[in-house]
Design a protein around this motif. Structure first.
Motif, PDB file in Angstrom:
ATOM      1  N   TYR A  71      53.910  46.500  39.366  1.00  0.00           N
ATOM      2  CA  TYR A  71      53.745  45.052  39.247  1.00  0.00           C
ATOM      3  C   TYR A  71      53.765  44.338  40.592  1.00  0.00           C
ATOM      4  N   ARG A  72      53.543  45.085  41.666  1.00  0.00           N
ATOM      5  CA  ARG A  72      53.426  44.435  42.966  1.00  0.00           C
ATOM      6  C   ARG A  72      52.176  43.571  42.990  1.00  0.00           C
ATOM      7  N   THR A  73      52.238  42.506  43.784  1.00  0.00           N
ATOM      8  CA  THR A  73      51.171  41.504  43.767  1.00  0.00           C
ATOM      9  C   THR A  73      49.800  42.097  44.024  1.00  0.00           C
ATOM     10  N   GLY A  74      49.706  43.036  44.961  1.00  0.00           N
ATOM     11  CA  GLY A  74      48.414  43.635  45.272  1.00  0.00           C
ATOM     12  C   GLY A  74      47.781  44.301  44.071  1.00  0.00           C
ATOM     13  N   LYS A  75      48.591  44.903  43.219  1.00  0.00           N
ATOM     14  CA  LYS A  75      48.057  45.567  42.030  1.00  0.00           C
ATOM     15  C   LYS A  75      47.647  44.545  40.969  1.00  0.00           C
ATOM     16  N   LEU A  76      48.407  43.471  40.847  1.00  0.00           N
ATOM     17  CA  LEU A  76      48.048  42.405  39.905  1.00  0.00           C
ATOM     18  C   LEU A  76      46.743  41.737  40.332  1.00  0.00           C
ATOM     19  N   VAL A  77      46.610  41.506  41.634  1.00  0.00           N
ATOM     20  CA  VAL A  77      45.370  40.940  42.161  1.00  0.00           C
ATOM     21  C   VAL A  77      44.209  41.911  41.940  1.00  0.00           C
ATOM     22  N   GLY A  78      44.476  43.202  42.125  1.00  0.00           N
ATOM     23  CA  GLY A  78      43.428  44.207  41.917  1.00  0.00           C
ATOM     24  C   GLY A  78      42.881  44.209  40.507  1.00  0.00           C
ATOM     25  N   ASP A  79      43.745  43.948  39.525  1.00  0.00           N
ATOM     26  CA  ASP A  79      43.270  43.840  38.142  1.00  0.00           C
ATOM     27  C   ASP A  79      42.236  42.731  38.009  1.00  0.00           C
ATOM     28  N   MET A  80      42.534  41.594  38.634  1.00  0.00           N
ATOM     29  CA  MET A  80      41.644  40.440  38.487  1.00  0.00           C
ATOM     30  C   MET A  80      40.366  40.600  39.309  1.00  0.00           C
ATOM     31  N   VAL A  92      34.056  32.930  41.483  1.00  0.00           N
ATOM     32  CA  VAL A  92      34.396  32.204  40.263  1.00  0.00           C
ATOM     33  C   VAL A  92      35.451  31.151  40.596  1.00  0.00           C
ATOM     34  N   ILE A  93      35.621  30.217  39.696  1.00  0.00           N
ATOM     35  CA  ILE A  93      36.716  29.250  39.784  1.00  0.00           C
ATOM     36  C   ILE A  93      37.964  29.934  39.233  1.00  0.00           C
ATOM     37  N   VAL A  94      39.076  29.847  39.940  1.00  0.00           N
ATOM     38  CA  VAL A  94      40.317  30.481  39.499  1.00  0.00           C
ATOM     39  C   VAL A  94      41.357  29.400  39.237  1.00  0.00           C
ATOM     40  N   ALA A 143      42.808  34.195  46.188  1.00  0.00           N
ATOM     41  CA  ALA A 143      42.193  33.254  47.124  1.00  0.00           C
ATOM     42  C   ALA A 143      42.402  33.679  48.569  1.00  0.00           C
ATOM     43  N   ILE A 144      43.575  34.243  48.853  1.00  0.00           N
ATOM     44  CA  ILE A 144      43.913  34.642  50.221  1.00  0.00           C
ATOM     45  C   ILE A 144      43.237  35.967  50.589  1.00  0.00           C
ATOM     46  N   ALA A 145      43.340  36.951  49.703  1.00  0.00           N
ATOM     47  CA  ALA A 145      42.849  38.298  50.021  1.00  0.00           C
ATOM     48  C   ALA A 145      41.355  38.458  49.804  1.00  0.00           C
ATOM     49  N   ARG A 146      40.808  37.751  48.798  1.00  0.00           N
ATOM     50  CA  ARG A 146      39.393  37.897  48.459  1.00  0.00           C
ATOM     51  C   ARG A 146      38.721  36.529  48.328  1.00  0.00           C
ATOM     52  N   PRO A 147      38.667  35.773  49.409  1.00  0.00           N
ATOM     53  CA  PRO A 147      38.047  34.449  49.313  1.00  0.00           C
ATOM     54  C   PRO A 147      36.577  34.495  48.917  1.00  0.00           C
ATOM     55  N   ASP A 148      35.958  35.670  49.077  1.00  0.00           N
ATOM     56  CA  ASP A 148      34.563  35.811  48.654  1.00  0.00           C
ATOM     57  C   ASP A 148      34.405  35.754  47.147  1.00  0.00           C
ATOM     58  N   LEU A 149      35.502  35.967  46.406  1.00  0.00           N
ATOM     59  CA  LEU A 149      35.450  35.973  44.949  1.00  0.00           C
ATOM     60  C   LEU A 149      35.913  34.658  44.322  1.00  0.00           C
ATOM     61  N   VAL A 150      36.402  33.726  45.133  1.00  0.00           N
ATOM     62  CA  VAL A 150      36.984  32.476  44.616  1.00  0.00           C
ATOM     63  C   VAL A 150      36.238  31.288  45.215  1.00  0.00           C
ATOM     64  N   SER A 151      35.508  30.565  44.376  1.00  0.00           N
ATOM     65  CA  SER A 151      34.769  29.395  44.873  1.00  0.00           C
ATOM     66  C   SER A 151      35.674  28.183  45.004  1.00  0.00           C
ATOM     67  N   LEU A 184      47.969  33.456  55.329  1.00  0.00           N
ATOM     68  CA  LEU A 184      48.120  33.070  53.924  1.00  0.00           C
ATOM     69  C   LEU A 184      47.260  31.844  53.606  1.00  0.00           C
ATOM     70  N   ARG A 185      46.144  31.734  54.275  1.00  0.00           N
ATOM     71  CA  ARG A 185      45.335  30.520  54.210  1.00  0.00           C
ATOM     72  C   ARG A 185      44.478  30.468  52.951  1.00  0.00           C
ATOM     73  N   VAL A 186      44.396  29.276  52.370  1.00  0.00           N
ATOM     74  CA  VAL A 186      43.502  28.977  51.240  1.00  0.00           C
ATOM     75  C   VAL A 186      42.326  28.199  51.803  1.00  0.00           C
ATOM     76  N   ARG A 187      41.180  28.838  51.897  1.00  0.00           N
ATOM     77  CA  ARG A 187      40.045  28.259  52.614  1.00  0.00           C
ATOM     78  C   ARG A 187      39.102  27.465  51.714  1.00  0.00           C
ATOM     79  N   MET A 188      39.092  27.751  50.425  1.00  0.00           N
ATOM     80  CA  MET A 188      38.191  27.037  49.509  1.00  0.00           C
ATOM     81  C   MET A 188      38.849  25.740  49.021  1.00  0.00           C
TER      82      MET A 188
END
Length: 293
Positions: A72-81, A93-95, A109-117, A230-234
């Protein structure tokens, strides 16, 4: 609304979907102790214009529930999404995250900004400001003491006692629970009673790296949490129920330092369960903000 059973990274997951699949996707991430159905009111509203997708996250509902804390570490939870977004056709997508779902939303949003509009959060916290507030020894530290209870060995068994009476009590502590109808209560019980689910749910707390002392205790030796890393760019919308007794305003102080484009909206009549108490207002605010973006 349609129910979908799929496999992500080789494991079974479940999600609910509303609206036209050809419309822009809003990925809706629930928190503790909820499940995909928690989004039903807002998703039915926003589903007129968007394809709303609400998964049961790992450890919840009808999705995969591993037993070990490390799962249940954050990286694994993010990997699911990340895998779910790819299943839906790829991003961005919009998250939209609430409570613990906000932690996964921020992680995406932080690790995969390419996936979050665009990023939308309702009564959820970014790890930078939240860790500072937890470590300060003030009001947020006091309000978060329940985390120690949930992290303790055997907490899942205690929450299950007397048909989850302690969990319902925690759910409603200092909050308006008038939205919890008998029908909704029965739906929650159905999800919580699934084998292993309560352990999966509290394992989110056990796996979190967030540090919390006792009441009034400060923590000085925190790891560095640089804003740039830890930047939120979108574009980012934060909707806040002002009566929340679990997450206090100080938990979001300094959020602007981590965001390129932040909009804040406060709803004075709501608390932590804002998605249920003010579903139409939240949907209207989200729709208006997205139309401007």
């Amino acid at each position: 609304m349609l129910s979908h059973h799929i496999h992500l990274n080789g494991q079974p997951f479940h999600y609910l979907g509303w609206g036209d699949r050809a419309a822009p996707v809003i990925l809706m991430l629930h928190g503790f102790p909820e499940y995909s159905g928690a989004w039903s009111e807002i998703a039915e509203d926003l589903g007129r214009d968007y394809h709303c997708v609400a998964p049961d996250q790992r450890g919840y509902g009808q999705s995969w529930t591993p037993e070990e804390v490390s799962a249940y570490r954050t990286g694994k939870l993010v990997g699911d999404m990340v895998a779910l977004i790819e299943h839906l056709g790829g991003g961005p997508v919009i998250v939209f995250g609430h409570d613990w779902g906000a932690a996964v939303a921020y992680g995406l949003a932080i690790a995969r900004p390419d996936l979050v509009s665009r990023l939308i959060i309702a009564n959820g916290v970014h790890p930078g400001p939240f860790q500072r507030a937890l470590a300060a020894g003030g009001a947020q530290t006091a309000a978060s003491q329940y985390i120690h209870y949930l992290r303790a060995e055997g907490s899942e068994a205690r929450l299950e006692e007397d048909d989850f009476s302690k969990l319902f009590k925690m759910f409603g502590a200092s909050m308006d629970m008038s939205w919890m109808t008998p029908e909704r209560r029965a739906a929650y019980l159905e999800e919580w009673r699934r084998p292993g689910r309560m352990r999966g749910m509290v394992n989110w707390y056990r796996a979190s790296p967030m540090q919390l002392g006792g009441p009034g205790e400060t923590i000085a030796d925190l790891p560095e949490m640089p804003a740039e890393a830890l930047r939120v760019r979108m574009p980012h919308l934060l909707i806040w129920g002002a009566r929340d007794g679990a997450l206090l305003p100080e938990a979001t102080e300094g959020l602007e330092d981590y965001c390129d484009d932040l909009t804040r909206i406060t709803i004075e009549t709501a608390d932590h369960w804002i998605l249920h108490q003010e579903s139409h207002r939240v949907a209207a605010e989200v729709r208006a903000w997205l139309q401007r973006r």
